[in-house]
Design a protein around this motif. Structure first.
Motif, PDB file in Angstrom:
ATOM      1  N   PRO A  97     -96.185  12.960 -21.914  1.00  0.00           N
ATOM      2  CA  PRO A  97     -97.183  12.736 -20.860  1.00  0.00           C
ATOM      3  C   PRO A  97     -96.662  11.888 -19.702  1.00  0.00           C
ATOM      4  CG  PRO A  97     -98.173  12.439 -23.025  1.00  0.00           C
ATOM      5  CD  PRO A  97     -96.695  12.583 -23.244  1.00  0.00           C
ATOM      6  N   GLU A  98     -95.843  10.868 -19.995  1.00  0.00           N
ATOM      7  CA  GLU A  98     -95.326  10.012 -18.928  1.00  0.00           C
ATOM      8  C   GLU A  98     -94.446  10.800 -17.962  1.00  0.00           C
ATOM      9  OE1 GLU A  98     -95.131   9.411 -22.123  1.00  0.00           O
ATOM     10  OE2 GLU A  98     -95.867   7.382 -22.588  1.00  0.00           O
ATOM     11  N   ALA A  99     -93.644  11.716 -18.503  1.00  0.00           N
ATOM     12  CA  ALA A  99     -92.784  12.541 -17.658  1.00  0.00           C
ATOM     13  C   ALA A  99     -93.616  13.490 -16.815  1.00  0.00           C
ATOM     14  CB  ALA A  99     -91.785  13.319 -18.512  1.00  0.00           C
ATOM     15  N   GLN A 100     -94.648  14.071 -17.400  1.00  0.00           N
ATOM     16  CA  GLN A 100     -95.507  14.981 -16.660  1.00  0.00           C
ATOM     17  C   GLN A 100     -96.237  14.251 -15.538  1.00  0.00           C
ATOM     18  OE1 GLN A 100     -97.988  16.932 -19.547  1.00  0.00           O
ATOM     19  NE2 GLN A 100     -96.286  17.985 -20.512  1.00  0.00           N
ATOM     20  N   ALA A 101     -96.734  13.048 -15.823  1.00  0.00           N
ATOM     21  CA  ALA A 101     -97.422  12.261 -14.792  1.00  0.00           C
ATOM     22  C   ALA A 101     -96.478  11.956 -13.629  1.00  0.00           C
ATOM     23  CB  ALA A 101     -97.956  10.967 -15.410  1.00  0.00           C
ATOM     24  N   TYR A 102     -95.249  11.599 -13.961  1.00  0.00           N
ATOM     25  CA  TYR A 102     -94.263  11.315 -12.916  1.00  0.00           C
ATOM     26  C   TYR A 102     -94.029  12.553 -12.051  1.00  0.00           C
ATOM     27  CZ  TYR A 102     -89.648  10.806 -10.810  1.00  0.00           C
ATOM     28  OH  TYR A 102     -88.602  10.811  -9.924  1.00  0.00           O
ATOM     29  N   ARG A 103     -93.859  13.712 -12.672  1.00  0.00           N
ATOM     30  CA  ARG A 103     -93.573  14.925 -11.916  1.00  0.00           C
ATOM     31  C   ARG A 103     -94.765  15.373 -11.068  1.00  0.00           C
ATOM     32  NH1 ARG A 103     -91.288  16.430 -16.786  1.00  0.00           N
ATOM     33  NH2 ARG A 103     -92.996  17.910 -17.133  1.00  0.00           N
ATOM     34  N   VAL A 104     -95.980  15.171 -11.568  1.00  0.00           N
ATOM     35  CA  VAL A 104     -97.168  15.498 -10.776  1.00  0.00           C
ATOM     36  C   VAL A 104     -97.183  14.669  -9.493  1.00  0.00           C
ATOM     37  CG1 VAL A 104     -99.689  15.259 -10.692  1.00  0.00           C
ATOM     38  CG2 VAL A 104     -98.602  16.325 -12.676  1.00  0.00           C
ATOM     39  N   LYS A 105     -96.906  13.385  -9.621  1.00  0.00           N
ATOM     40  CA  LYS A 105     -96.903  12.516  -8.440  1.00  0.00           C
ATOM     41  C   LYS A 105     -95.823  12.922  -7.450  1.00  0.00           C
ATOM     42  CE  LYS A 105     -96.634   8.619 -10.628  1.00  0.00           C
ATOM     43  NZ  LYS A 105     -96.508   7.166 -10.764  1.00  0.00           N
ATOM     44  N   ARG A 106     -94.648  13.238  -7.961  1.00  0.00           N
ATOM     45  CA  ARG A 106     -93.557  13.662  -7.076  1.00  0.00           C
ATOM     46  C   ARG A 106     -93.916  14.958  -6.350  1.00  0.00           C
ATOM     47  NH1 ARG A 106     -89.652  10.404  -5.404  1.00  0.00           N
ATOM     48  NH2 ARG A 106     -88.021  11.984  -5.542  1.00  0.00           N
ATOM     49  N   TYR A 107     -94.570  15.869  -7.037  1.00  0.00           N
ATOM     50  CA  TYR A 107     -94.964  17.131  -6.415  1.00  0.00           C
ATOM     51  C   TYR A 107     -95.954  16.870  -5.276  1.00  0.00           C
ATOM     52  CZ  TYR A 107     -96.635  21.919  -5.873  1.00  0.00           C
ATOM     53  OH  TYR A 107     -96.955  23.151  -5.356  1.00  0.00           O
ATOM     54  N   LEU A 108     -96.936  16.006  -5.521  1.00  0.00           N
ATOM     55  CA  LEU A 108     -97.928  15.692  -4.501  1.00  0.00           C
ATOM     56  C   LEU A 108     -97.299  14.989  -3.302  1.00  0.00           C
ATOM     57  CD1 LEU A 108    -100.780  14.507  -6.877  1.00  0.00           C
ATOM     58  CD2 LEU A 108    -100.777  16.585  -5.491  1.00  0.00           C
ATOM     59  N   GLU A 109     -96.328  14.110  -3.575  1.00  0.00           N
ATOM     60  CA  GLU A 109     -95.615  13.444  -2.481  1.00  0.00           C
ATOM     61  C   GLU A 109     -94.855  14.457  -1.636  1.00  0.00           C
ATOM     62  OE1 GLU A 109     -93.257  10.652  -4.582  1.00  0.00           O
ATOM     63  OE2 GLU A 109     -94.965   9.413  -5.170  1.00  0.00           O
ATOM     64  N   GLN A 110     -94.195  15.403  -2.271  1.00  0.00           N
ATOM     65  CA  GLN A 110     -93.448  16.430  -1.542  1.00  0.00           C
ATOM     66  C   GLN A 110     -94.369  17.306  -0.703  1.00  0.00           C
ATOM     67  OE1 GLN A 110     -91.341  18.366  -4.723  1.00  0.00           O
ATOM     68  NE2 GLN A 110     -89.993  16.617  -5.083  1.00  0.00           N
ATOM     69  N   LYS A 111     -95.610  17.481  -1.152  1.00  0.00           N
ATOM     70  CA  LYS A 111     -96.591  18.264  -0.407  1.00  0.00           C
ATOM     71  C   LYS A 111     -97.275  17.450   0.695  1.00  0.00           C
ATOM     72  CE  LYS A 111     -98.420  21.808  -1.526  1.00  0.00           C
ATOM     73  NZ  LYS A 111     -98.362  23.207  -1.071  1.00  0.00           N
ATOM     74  N   GLY A 112     -96.984  16.148   0.728  1.00  0.00           N
ATOM     75  CA  GLY A 112     -97.574  15.292   1.751  1.00  0.00           C
ATOM     76  C   GLY A 112     -99.031  14.950   1.505  1.00  0.00           C
ATOM     77  N   ILE A 113     -99.458  14.947   0.253  1.00  0.00           N
ATOM     78  CA  ILE A 113    -100.845  14.638  -0.096  1.00  0.00           C
ATOM     79  C   ILE A 113    -100.978  13.120  -0.297  1.00  0.00           C
ATOM     80  CG2 ILE A 113    -102.719  15.028  -1.727  1.00  0.00           C
ATOM     81  CD1 ILE A 113    -101.911  17.498  -0.105  1.00  0.00           C
ATOM     82  N   PRO A 114    -101.787  12.444   0.517  1.00  0.00           N
ATOM     83  CA  PRO A 114    -101.918  10.987   0.366  1.00  0.00           C
ATOM     84  C   PRO A 114    -102.758  10.618  -0.855  1.00  0.00           C
ATOM     85  CG  PRO A 114    -103.383  11.776   2.100  1.00  0.00           C
ATOM     86  CD  PRO A 114    -102.565  12.956   1.662  1.00  0.00           C
ATOM     87  N   TYR A 115    -102.349   9.587  -1.556  1.00  0.00           N
ATOM     88  CA  TYR A 115    -103.117   9.080  -2.692  1.00  0.00           C
ATOM     89  C   TYR A 115    -102.731   7.632  -2.948  1.00  0.00           C
ATOM     90  CZ  TYR A 115     -98.907   9.678  -5.589  1.00  0.00           C
ATOM     91  OH  TYR A 115     -97.631   9.586  -6.098  1.00  0.00           O
ATOM     92  N   SER A 116    -103.604   6.948  -3.671  1.00  0.00           N
ATOM     93  CA  SER A 116    -103.309   5.601  -4.160  1.00  0.00           C
ATOM     94  C   SER A 116    -103.201   5.665  -5.678  1.00  0.00           C
ATOM     95  CB  SER A 116    -104.413   4.619  -3.755  1.00  0.00           C
ATOM     96  OG  SER A 116    -104.526   4.530  -2.349  1.00  0.00           O
ATOM     97  N   GLU A 117    -102.273   4.901  -6.219  1.00  0.00           N
ATOM     98  CA  GLU A 117    -102.067   4.889  -7.675  1.00  0.00           C
ATOM     99  C   GLU A 117    -102.653   3.614  -8.259  1.00  0.00           C
ATOM    100  OE1 GLU A 117     -98.297   4.444 -10.737  1.00  0.00           O
ATOM    101  OE2 GLU A 117     -98.024   5.574  -8.878  1.00  0.00           O
ATOM    102  N   LEU A 118    -103.418   3.762  -9.328  1.00  0.00           N
ATOM    103  CA  LEU A 118    -104.043   2.604  -9.961  1.00  0.00           C
ATOM    104  C   LEU A 118    -103.813   2.628 -11.457  1.00  0.00           C
ATOM    105  CD1 LEU A 118    -106.436   3.971  -7.801  1.00  0.00           C
ATOM    106  CD2 LEU A 118    -107.012   1.557  -7.901  1.00  0.00           C
ATOM    107  N   ARG A 119    -103.681   1.446 -12.035  1.00  0.00           N
ATOM    108  CA  ARG A 119    -103.559   1.299 -13.489  1.00  0.00           C
ATOM    109  C   ARG A 119    -104.643   0.347 -13.972  1.00  0.00           C
ATOM    110  NH1 ARG A 119     -99.350   3.019 -16.600  1.00  0.00           N
ATOM    111  NH2 ARG A 119     -97.580   4.001 -15.524  1.00  0.00           N
ATOM    112  N   GLU A 120    -105.217   0.678 -15.115  1.00  0.00           N
ATOM    113  CA  GLU A 120    -106.233  -0.174 -15.716  1.00  0.00           C
ATOM    114  C   GLU A 120    -106.026  -0.219 -17.225  1.00  0.00           C
ATOM    115  OE1 GLU A 120    -110.133   1.060 -14.578  1.00  0.00           O
ATOM    116  OE2 GLU A 120    -109.879   0.451 -12.479  1.00  0.00           O
ATOM    117  N   GLY A 121    -106.754  -1.116 -17.884  1.00  0.00           N
ATOM    118  CA  GLY A 121    -106.636  -1.278 -19.331  1.00  0.00           C
ATOM    119  C   GLY A 121    -105.844  -2.515 -19.679  1.00  0.00           C
TER     120      GLY A 121
END
Length: 310
Positions: free
Chosen positions: A206-230
């Motif tokens: 899952p950690e690798a998939q999450a990383y790749r999803v974020k990289r894909y969105l960055e390459q597409k120029g989609i703005p987002y903020s990343e948050l961690r909780e727990g």
């Protein structure tokens, strides 16, 4: 060669004017370029006036090696000529604030973190040219990688894990594994490095998939903020700012939970927090939202279809 203070200040003022005229998104996008240009000016000025050197480490070196995959407003520097560097910083418009040097118009913060890199055990630095014709000395990829491993192992800096993945992903073939094994302290640090290498090589984690999803969105120029909780920062989610009809329907943001599992989050503007969309099939829901509203839903759907292995 003689330091050209007039040119240095002209370039600084040019960057200030550019930054003041930019909308917020462009300010953020151009932060890396400005930080590197300023680091190049500082190095050139210091070298020509005092025949001294300065090395860039920390977040800006991660940003350089990951080609903007990580963003920072701080510049961590290493020099044996701290007094001379402070004179240079003052000349260039920086003001001292405790251990930091701050340039308010550029929103750049500089800290001298050491007089020698990594207690004297380090590889030769990488000299990178700037667009102004100067150069910046960056710590070697292997050394900044070890720095991030140690920060994650001993101080649990969660964002260092993301930075490790980005560095390894971009420079796996340049890693000197013998050097890393010899200089990482103890089995814990080296095993942590190997774990992050395995993450990128295993599509099902899952950690690798999450990383790749974020990289894909960055390459597409989609703005987002990343948050961690727990308690252990185990929940990782992305917040996407919405516009027009999508904002009217959903609120200010749309959320995508990436860890510990994939889920859709809806934003409650009154409570200013995300809430899980119960009983929602992620793919089906995103297909519907994508057809009606377009971005960012289309790219989110593409990222999940492309990067997440069921």
């Amino acid at each position: 060669m003689v330091a050209d203070n007039n040119r240095y200040m002209s370039l600084i003022n040019e960057m200030i004017e550019q930054r003041q005229s930019e909308p917020l998104e462009e300010k953020i996008a151009n932060t890396r370029d400005r930080n590197i240009r300023v680091a190049g000016i500082i190095r050139d000025y210091l070298a020509k006036k005092y025949h001294a050197e300065v090395i860039v480490t920390g977040g800006l070196s991660v940003e350089y090696y990951t080609d903007g995959g990580y963003t920072t407003q701080d510049i961590d520097m290493i020099t044996q000529s701290q007094r001379e560097l402070e004179i240079i910083l003052t000349d260039l418009g920086f003001m001292r604030d405790g251990k930091y040097w701050v340039h308010d118009p550029l929103e750049i913060v500089i800290e001298v973190v050491a007089s020698v890199p990594f207690d004297g055990v380090y590889k030769p630095t990488l000299k990178a040219a700037t667009k102004d014709g100067f150069s910046v000395n960056f710590v070697d990829i292997n050394d900044i990688l070890m720095d991030r491993v140690r920060g994650l192992a001993h101080w649990q800096y969660k964002d260092y894990g993301e930075q490790l993945l980005a560095l390894i992903d971009s420079h796996l073939q340049k890693l000197d594994m013998e050097y890393l094994k010899q200089n990482l302290e103890g089995k814990e640090e080296y095993e942590l490095l190997l774990y992050h290498i395995r993450l990128l090589q295993n599509d099902n984690l899952p950690e690798a998939q999450a990383y790749r999803v974020k990289r894909y969105l960055e390459q597409k120029g989609i703005p987002y903020s990343e948050l961690r909780e727990g308690d252990e920062s185990e929940y990782l989610y992305l917040a996407f700012p919405l516009q027009e009809d999508a904002k009217t329907h959903f609120g200010s943001y749309f959320g995508l939970l990436l860890l510990p599992h994939i889920d859709i989050l809806l934003y409650n503007d009154d409570e200013e927090e995300f809430e899980s969309k119960e009983d929602a099939d992620v793919a089906t829901t995103l297909i519907k939202y994508s057809a009606r509203y377009g971005e960012p839903f289309s790219s989110i759907l593409e990222a999940l279809e492309k990067e997440v292995v069921e």
